[in-house]
Design a protein around this motif. Structure first.
Motif, PDB file in Angstrom:
ATOM      1  N   GLU A 175      26.813  90.964  64.505  1.00 23.60           N
ATOM      2  CA  GLU A 175      25.424  91.097  64.044  1.00 23.60           C
ATOM      3  C   GLU A 175      24.779  92.421  64.482  1.00 23.60           C
ATOM      4  O   GLU A 175      23.622  92.473  64.866  1.00 23.60           O
ATOM      5  CB  GLU A 175      24.582  89.903  64.514  1.00 23.60           C
ATOM      6  CG  GLU A 175      25.037  88.591  63.873  1.00 23.60           C
ATOM      7  CD  GLU A 175      24.081  87.444  64.135  1.00 23.60           C
ATOM      8  OE1 GLU A 175      23.238  87.542  65.052  1.00 23.60           O
ATOM      9  OE2 GLU A 175      24.188  86.421  63.423  1.00 23.60           O
ATOM     10  N   ASP A 176      25.575  93.506  64.404  1.00 22.06           N
ATOM     11  CA  ASP A 176      25.058  94.822  64.793  1.00 22.06           C
ATOM     12  C   ASP A 176      25.658  95.880  63.867  1.00 22.06           C
ATOM     13  O   ASP A 176      26.500  96.681  64.282  1.00 22.06           O
ATOM     14  CB  ASP A 176      25.395  95.116  66.256  1.00 22.06           C
ATOM     15  CG  ASP A 176      24.552  96.251  66.845  1.00 22.06           C
ATOM     16  OD1 ASP A 176      23.984  97.027  66.040  1.00 22.06           O
ATOM     17  OD2 ASP A 176      24.469  96.358  68.082  1.00 22.06           O
ATOM     18  N   PRO A 177      25.234  95.897  62.601  1.00 18.57           N
ATOM     19  CA  PRO A 177      25.826  96.845  61.640  1.00 18.57           C
ATOM     20  C   PRO A 177      25.575  98.311  62.005  1.00 18.57           C
ATOM     21  O   PRO A 177      26.412  99.166  61.730  1.00 18.57           O
ATOM     22  CB  PRO A 177      25.155  96.480  60.310  1.00 18.57           C
ATOM     23  CG  PRO A 177      23.930  95.696  60.679  1.00 18.57           C
ATOM     24  CD  PRO A 177      24.257  95.001  61.959  1.00 18.57           C
ATOM     25  N   ALA A 178      24.441  98.597  62.651  1.00 17.53           N
ATOM     26  CA  ALA A 178      24.155  99.992  63.007  1.00 17.53           C
ATOM     27  C   ALA A 178      25.146 100.494  64.049  1.00 17.53           C
ATOM     28  O   ALA A 178      25.704 101.597  63.921  1.00 17.53           O
ATOM     29  CB  ALA A 178      22.724 100.108  63.531  1.00 17.53           C
ATOM     30  N   ALA A 179      25.394  99.688  65.095  1.00 14.65           N
ATOM     31  CA  ALA A 179      26.354 100.085  66.126  1.00 14.65           C
ATOM     32  C   ALA A 179      27.765 100.150  65.554  1.00 14.65           C
ATOM     33  O   ALA A 179      28.561 101.025  65.922  1.00 14.65           O
ATOM     34  CB  ALA A 179      26.307  99.100  67.295  1.00 14.65           C
ATOM     35  N   THR A 180      28.078  99.245  64.617  1.00 12.39           N
ATOM     36  CA  THR A 180      29.397  99.267  63.980  1.00 12.39           C
ATOM     37  C   THR A 180      29.596 100.561  63.210  1.00 12.39           C
ATOM     38  O   THR A 180      30.655 101.202  63.300  1.00 12.39           O
ATOM     39  CB  THR A 180      29.548  98.057  63.031  1.00 12.39           C
ATOM     40  OG1 THR A 180      29.385  96.847  63.773  1.00 12.39           O
ATOM     41  CG2 THR A 180      30.912  98.054  62.366  1.00 12.39           C
ATOM     42  N   ALA A 181      28.573 100.965  62.466  1.00  7.00           N
ATOM     43  CA  ALA A 181      28.676 102.183  61.651  1.00  7.00           C
ATOM     44  C   ALA A 181      28.861 103.433  62.508  1.00  7.00           C
ATOM     45  O   ALA A 181      29.434 104.428  62.043  1.00  7.00           O
ATOM     46  CB  ALA A 181      27.424 102.323  60.780  1.00  7.00           C
ATOM     47  N   GLU A 182      28.400 103.394  63.739  1.00 10.19           N
ATOM     48  CA  GLU A 182      28.547 104.553  64.632  1.00 10.19           C
ATOM     49  C   GLU A 182      29.991 104.781  65.035  1.00 10.19           C
ATOM     50  O   GLU A 182      30.387 105.909  65.342  1.00 10.19           O
ATOM     51  CB  GLU A 182      27.691 104.355  65.884  1.00 10.19           C
ATOM     52  CG  GLU A 182      26.190 104.494  65.652  1.00 10.19           C
ATOM     53  CD  GLU A 182      25.406 104.278  66.928  1.00 10.19           C
ATOM     54  OE1 GLU A 182      26.033 104.231  68.014  1.00 10.19           O
ATOM     55  OE2 GLU A 182      24.169 104.151  66.850  1.00 10.19           O
ATOM     56  N   VAL A 183      30.807 103.709  65.067  1.00 11.26           N
ATOM     57  CA  VAL A 183      32.178 103.848  65.582  1.00 11.26           C
ATOM     58  C   VAL A 183      33.255 103.593  64.535  1.00 11.26           C
ATOM     59  O   VAL A 183      34.422 103.917  64.755  1.00 11.26           O
ATOM     60  CB  VAL A 183      32.414 102.909  66.788  1.00 11.26           C
ATOM     61  CG1 VAL A 183      31.473 103.247  67.924  1.00 11.26           C
ATOM     62  CG2 VAL A 183      32.289 101.438  66.398  1.00 11.26           C
ATOM     63  N   LEU A 184      32.908 102.992  63.404  1.00 14.81           N
ATOM     64  CA  LEU A 184      33.903 102.593  62.412  1.00 14.81           C
ATOM     65  C   LEU A 184      33.541 103.214  61.069  1.00 14.81           C
ATOM     66  O   LEU A 184      32.473 102.925  60.511  1.00 14.81           O
ATOM     67  CB  LEU A 184      33.905 101.065  62.313  1.00 14.81           C
ATOM     68  CG  LEU A 184      35.123 100.362  61.731  1.00 14.81           C
ATOM     69  CD1 LEU A 184      36.401 100.785  62.437  1.00 14.81           C
ATOM     70  CD2 LEU A 184      34.939  98.847  61.825  1.00 14.81           C
ATOM     71  N   ASP A 185      34.422 104.105  60.524  1.00 13.96           N
ATOM     72  CA  ASP A 185      34.074 104.769  59.269  1.00 13.96           C
ATOM     73  C   ASP A 185      34.630 104.005  58.064  1.00 13.96           C
ATOM     74  O   ASP A 185      35.355 103.012  58.199  1.00 13.96           O
ATOM     75  CB  ASP A 185      34.509 106.235  59.277  1.00 13.96           C
ATOM     76  CG  ASP A 185      36.021 106.430  59.190  1.00 13.96           C
ATOM     77  OD1 ASP A 185      36.743 105.483  58.809  1.00 13.96           O
ATOM     78  OD2 ASP A 185      36.483 107.550  59.482  1.00 13.96           O
ATOM     79  N   ALA A 186      34.305 104.483  56.876  1.00 19.45           N
ATOM     80  CA  ALA A 186      34.673 103.786  55.644  1.00 19.45           C
ATOM     81  C   ALA A 186      36.182 103.724  55.437  1.00 19.45           C
ATOM     82  O   ALA A 186      36.685 102.857  54.716  1.00 19.45           O
ATOM     83  CB  ALA A 186      34.010 104.477  54.449  1.00 19.45           C
ATOM     84  N   SER A 187      36.922 104.630  56.069  1.00 18.26           N
ATOM     85  CA  SER A 187      38.388 104.644  55.944  1.00 18.26           C
ATOM     86  C   SER A 187      39.076 103.761  56.970  1.00 18.26           C
ATOM     87  O   SER A 187      40.307 103.707  57.015  1.00 18.26           O
ATOM     88  CB  SER A 187      38.907 106.078  56.079  1.00 18.26           C
ATOM     89  OG  SER A 187      38.346 106.910  55.085  1.00 18.26           O
ATOM     90  N   GLY A 188      38.285 103.108  57.824  1.00 19.38           N
ATOM     91  CA  GLY A 188      38.867 102.204  58.811  1.00 19.38           C
ATOM     92  C   GLY A 188      39.198 102.833  60.144  1.00 19.38           C
ATOM     93  O   GLY A 188      39.790 102.184  61.006  1.00 19.38           O
TER      94      GLY A 188
END
Length: 529
Positions: free
Chosen positions: A395-408
């Motif tokens: 439940e933390d999409p912002a923190a996820t986006a900081e470390v995980l890019d669209a290519s995996g």
């Protein structure tokens, strides 16, 4: 089956489907083998399977639904294993809590994970965890999602349940209903949410699935050479990915005997290794160093010990040589991982040269890619992509986006160098790097060199402000017993061994370095000094 480099390729662990499927398989396959030894209690795999199913039945009786978060706040024990595996087998998502947490820290993770059920120890290391939780709830905003607290002891406050009463509640649940629930849990479902240590801020929960956990630790067990009949002293805490998965899950996969140790004590570890003929002992380098240096070591029979897996930015070559030479340990391996990548990214291979084992954390495990965000041969941030990378932070999409890019690709925050053969050398955390007069200084690299000094037992380096150079190194050093190393001696030695900007400008001696329950040096505490 073998991969392009001739290395054995481990399957996708689909034979088990879920962790509950693994438990049921182990109960049949290794029925008569000792599964867990805890003091005088000895439990076979068949009995462990039955206990886990009773625990799962109790979860069903308590209304636990697939996807519900179930937390556990307790030290390594048989009850931890049974409670955790029962919850996960019932389709719940396990949320392990660090036993070093204070009440408010535990309450924060319980609140953010939305845990419905909590298993908690009674008293551990002189602290009442029940009282700590009650104080936190009285002073904080409460836990609206938490419906039940089960105390893993014979005593509990009136509004909590004892472990015995909780299990009794499941006796009315039909075994077929339990089997159906266990069989219905898909490999793609989350199995656990591991909240990171929070050394860089508020802890975040990495979501890992059943299939990821099973595949990763089937690979770990294969590369380590874990086998049926091994006796495994699990000192790494179960709340940590490595203790739970490279410990409990790997043992279930291979039919090894688990010997949980709730608190690390060298005396207790030596006694356990000798009495239980322990053959497998993973743990941080400091654990193995303390065993080697213990004055009573020779009075214990450690001859059964054959496999050690360790990992850290600094693993002294001398430690690898001593484990092999003095204790006769046939296999010493190093590994690297983080919660966001199921706890495992790279690992050494049996047969690797001792220098390679000491200087690197091995190569990418099958099914994963590792690269460094820098030119070849220079330090850069380590990036990982593969089956082992988390779904994201809970439940933390912002923190996820900081470390995980669209290519995996997962940005680990760790700094390392890859050699031409793909072996990874960890040089530091990005946050630990400091800049001396424009030069990047990596503490782990400096620590590795300082650790070669014959009178240095343990060392940690941090950057501190300097009016002229911006930052300089400060080394905290633990001497070997009986030595008289001085600050001036070590600084003079360092000037002969490393570039001037890397040389610590100050050395302070400590009896021990502060470490967290996972064995990592708490550098924030050292900086605060």
């Amino acid at each position: 089956m073998r991969g392009h480099d001739g290395e054995a390729v481990v399957g996708e662990a689909t034979e088990w489907g879920s962790i509950g499927g693994l438990v049921r398989d182990a109960a049949v396959r290794y029925a008569g083998t000792e599964a867990v030894v805890e003091g005088r209690t000895r439990v076979s795999y068949a009995e462990l399977g039955a206990r886990v199913e009773r625990s799962a039945a109790a979860c069903l009786a308590d209304g636990v639904r697939p996807g519900d978060r179930v937390a556990i706040w307790a030290p390594n024990s048989l009850d931890w294993i049974v409670a955790a595996l029962g919850a996960v087998s019932a389709g719940a998502v396990l949320v392990p809590l660090n036993t070093r947490f204070k009440g408010a820290e535990a309450a924060d993770v319980l609140r953010r994970s939305g845990a419905r059920l909590l298993f908690v120890t009674g008293t551990f290391l002189g602290t009442s965890y029940v009282a700590a939780l009650r104080r936190a709830l009285a002073q904080g905003p409460g836990l609206p999602d938490l419906e039940r607290v089960v105390v893993l002891s014979d005593d509990a406050p009136a509004d909590y349940r004892t472990w015995k009463d909780f299990l009794a509640g499941g006796e009315a649940v039909d075994a077929r209903e339990v089997a159906a629930r266990m069989a219905s849990v898909p490999g793609s479902a989350p199995s656990d949410i591991v909240f990171t240590s929070g050394t860089t801020g508020r802890p975040k929960g990495a979501v890992i699935t059943h299939a990821q956990s099973l595949r990763a630790y089937d690979i770990w067990a294969e590369l380590a050479g874990l086998r049926h009949g091994d006796r495994y002293l699990i000192v790494n805490p179960f709340f940590h990915t490595f203790g739970y998965k490279a410990g409990v899950l790997a043992c279930l996969m291979r039919g090894a005997t688990m010997i949980p140790q709730p608190v690390f004590s060298t005396d207790t570890a030596l006694a356990n290794i000798a009495a239980e003929r322990v053959s497998v002992l993973p743990g941080p380098p400091t654990l193995h160093q303390s065993l080697l240096d213990h004055p009573a070591r020779d009075s214990h029979d450690l001859s059964a010990l054959r496999l050690v897996v360790t990992g850290a930015a600094v693993v002294p070559l001398r430690l690898v040589e001593r484990l092999r030479g003095e204790l006769g340990v046939a296999t010493v391996l190093t590994a690297y991982g983080l919660s966001e990548a199921s706890g495992i990214v790279t690992m050494g291979r049996r047969g690797d040269d001792p220098a390679l084992i000491a200087q690197t954390s091995g190569r990418a495990i099958p099914g994963t890619e590792v690269r460094v965000d820098a030119p070849p041969g220079t330090p850069g941030e380590i990036l990982v992509r593969g089956f082992n990378v988390m779904r994201g932070y809970y439940e933390d999409p912002a923190a996820t986006a900081e470390v995980l890019d669209a290519s995996g690709w997962l940005r680990t925050g760790d700094v390392g160098v890859l050699d031409p053969s793909g072996n990874l050398r960890i040089t530091d955390r990005l946050k630990d790097m400091f800049i001396v007069g424009g030069f990047n200084a990596y503490p782990a690299e400096i620590e590795r060199t300082l650790g070669l000094h014959p009178e240095v037992r343990d060392v940690a380096v941090v950057g501190v402000p300097d009016p002229r150079l911006g930052e300089v190194g400060l080394a905290y050093v633990v001497r070997h017993p009986g030595t008289r190393l001085t600050s001036d001696d070590l600084i003079a030695w360092s000037r002969r061994e490393m570039a001037n900007y890397k040389v610590p400008r100050e050395v302070r001696f400590l009896p021990e370095l502060p470490r967290n329950a996972s064995g990592k040096v708490v550098k924030g505490e050292l900086r605060g000094r």
